[in-house]
Design a protein around this motif. Structure first.
Motif, PDB file in Angstrom:
ATOM      1  N   GLY A 249     -20.383  16.931   6.468  1.00 13.95           N
ATOM      2  CA  GLY A 249     -19.202  16.065   6.490  1.00 13.95           C
ATOM      3  C   GLY A 249     -18.064  16.632   7.314  1.00 13.95           C
ATOM      4  N   LEU A 250     -18.364  17.025   8.548  1.00 10.11           N
ATOM      5  CA  LEU A 250     -17.355  17.663   9.391  1.00 10.11           C
ATOM      6  C   LEU A 250     -17.103  16.843  10.648  1.00 10.11           C
ATOM      7  N   GLY A 251     -15.932  17.020  11.241  1.00 11.54           N
ATOM      8  CA  GLY A 251     -15.611  16.446  12.543  1.00 11.54           C
ATOM      9  C   GLY A 251     -15.768  14.944  12.622  1.00 11.54           C
ATOM     10  N   ASN A 252     -16.376  14.499  13.726  1.00  9.59           N
ATOM     11  CA  ASN A 252     -16.548  13.066  13.956  1.00  9.59           C
ATOM     12  C   ASN A 252     -17.412  12.398  12.900  1.00  9.59           C
ATOM     13  N   GLU A 253     -18.369  13.145  12.357  1.00  6.44           N
ATOM     14  CA  GLU A 253     -19.253  12.558  11.345  1.00  6.44           C
ATOM     15  C   GLU A 253     -18.497  12.245  10.048  1.00  6.44           C
ATOM     16  N   ARG A 254     -17.501  13.031   9.739  1.00  6.76           N
ATOM     17  CA  ARG A 254     -16.686  12.724   8.555  1.00  6.76           C
ATOM     18  C   ARG A 254     -15.889  11.445   8.786  1.00  6.76           C
ATOM     19  N   ARG A 255     -15.299  11.325   9.978  1.00  3.44           N
ATOM     20  CA  ARG A 255     -14.557  10.101  10.305  1.00  3.44           C
ATOM     21  C   ARG A 255     -15.477   8.897  10.346  1.00  3.44           C
ATOM     22  N   LEU A 256     -16.688   9.092  10.868  1.00  4.54           N
ATOM     23  CA  LEU A 256     -17.653   8.000  10.922  1.00  4.54           C
ATOM     24  C   LEU A 256     -18.020   7.528   9.521  1.00  4.54           C
TER      25      LEU A 256
END
Length: 449
Positions: A249-256
């Motif tokens: 759940g880090l970076g762009n994947e968290r925002r996604l």
């Protein structure tokens, strides 16, 4: 003696290693890097294949002019070239501009070229098993359902009336306000708001209000755009990068994940609201209502699961949002660049207006369906705009079984599991057709796509 020789050799190697410096290693590696680059430049007709990073640096260097660059490279390569991605990323394959190859993959031998796991894995979080993320029998079933509902006269009339109302009651008023204010504005953003309101009304029976005069920020629209953009980023990253980001759940994947939750929660709520309507949905013409009403039609007594309807609607919105707005943005840009075409379109509209193939509604001229059908030059201009700047320039495919394309290019499924060739179908800005084929080493079984 042998043992002593081995000990002596080991001592010499250990002594050599202990005396190695950073430059002793880096200079030969730099030389190897330069030699590899020169060899690629002199022998390869396609784009530069960089050591370690493959084609990725070449794409990044030309990201602002990707399609024109791709066109030049393909012309130089004679229409077809092989490429590979980053080491350990497992992506490699072919690129071809041959129209016969495209027809072969999309029509002649269509069954052997599904979307495949490479595409579906990246879009699964957003689209689930919707029609644009389905293959084989699942895709055929969803296509039949969509075709049946979308081609009905009732749905077509609803779509026509929805767009007509949005243009006359929202878009023209907004453009008039912006014109009077004298402020510069982004036409593509306005068109995107128009198409988002339209597709949501047509698909869900709900107008999010993106075309309001104050141009509000609509949470669902913002989340949908962010989810789409962040999903596409997965195609630029190797699996060993985006999958750990997703897991932790880090970076762009968290925002996604956050954006997708907003989109899915909203769509789920609309599905529940439609199901909970007292009575029947016979007076509703939106796509979701027609699907729900079809559940018990003709004694079939079928019940679509909640995710089925949600995924269908999210795919429907994705298909109708960007495609129309992008097509219109390119069309108006081309009109601006070609005033002689604009004059001919206006002359055609004026001629139809003079023959009164239109009607007046609230002091606004509304063209009838017959009048619109006679705008042949306008239709030709739109078609030419789509040929030059297609709304969907890329389509990905994988191969299930070893095959030979019409131009003689061989595409192979290596072993059972790991390799699948994917095709990207692109129409470049000059109207030439480009097919981009890649492979992805993954863990999924071939033939299950």
């Amino acid at each position: 003696m042998r043992a002593m020789a081995e000990m002596a050799s080991f001592s010499v190697i250990k002594w050599d290693i202990s005396r190695l410096t950073f430059w002793d290693v880096s200079i030969p590696l730099l030389g190897l890097f330069i030699f590899s680059c020169l060899h690629e430049r002199l022998t390869r007709k396609g784009p530069m294949m960089w050591p370690v990073f493959g084609v990725i640096p070449s794409i990044v260097f030309h990201l602002s002019d990707a399609y024109n660059w791709g066109t030049r490279v393909l012309i130089k390569a004679g229409g077809t070239f092989h490429y590979r991605g980053m080491w350990m990323g497992g992506a490699y394959g072919i690129v071809t501009t041959d129209p016969s190859n495209i027809e072969y993959m999309l029509k002649t031998n269509f069954q052997n070229f599904p979307k495949g796991n490479y595409y579906r894995e990246r879009f699964r979080d957003l689209l689930g098993d919707g029609i644009f993320n389905a293959d084989n029998e699942s895709w055929m079933e969803k296509r039949q359902i969509a075709k049946h509902e979308m081609h009905s006269s009732r749905f077509m009339e609803h779509s026509f009336k929805t767009m007509q109302d949005l243009v006359h009651k929202k878009l023209l008023i907004l453009l008039q306000k912006l014109s009077i204010s004298g402020q510069c504005f982004d036409l593509q953003e306005v068109l995107l708001r128009l198409t988002f309101d339209n597709i949501c009304t047509v698909a869900l029976g709900f107008n999010p209000g993106c075309l309001a005069l104050d141009l509000p920020e609509v949470p669902f629209a913002k989340a949908f755009e962010e989810a789409t953009e962040l999903t596409l980023l997965r195609f630029l990253m190797p699996p060993f990068v985006w999958k750990p980001l997703k897991f932790f759940g880090l970076g762009n994947e968290r925002r996604l994940k956050e954006a997708i939750k907003v989109v899915h929660d909203f769509a789920d709520k609309k599905v529940r609201d439609r199901r909970n309507i007292v009575g029947n949905l016979s007076n509703q013409s939106d796509f979701l209502s027609r699907l729900i009403e079809s559940e018990n039609k003709q004694g079939q007594n079928r019940h679509f699961p909640g995710n089925f309807l949600r995924d269908f609607c999210v795919s429907f919105i994705l298909a109708g949002r960007d495609t129309t707005s992008v097509a219109l943005a390119w069309f108006f840009w081309l009109i601006h660049k070609n005033p002689q075409v604009e004059n001919k379109i206006l002359a055609e509209i004026y001629e139809i207006f003079c023959h009164r193939q239109c009607r007046t509604q609230d002091t606004i001229t509304v063209f009838t369906e017959d009048g619109l059908k006679k705008m042949v030059y306008l239709q030709a201009a739109l078609s030419e705009s789509l040929r030059l700047y297609p709304s969907v320039p890329i389509e990905m495919k994988q191969v299930l079984e070893d095959d030979v394309l019409p131009d003689g290019t061989r595409v192979k499924r290596v072993l059972e599991s790991s390799t699948s060739y994917s095709q990207w179908l692109v129409w470049n800005p000059y109207g030439a057709k480009i097919a981009w084929s890649s492979s992805q080493r993954g863990g999924s079984k071939m033939g299950s796509s």
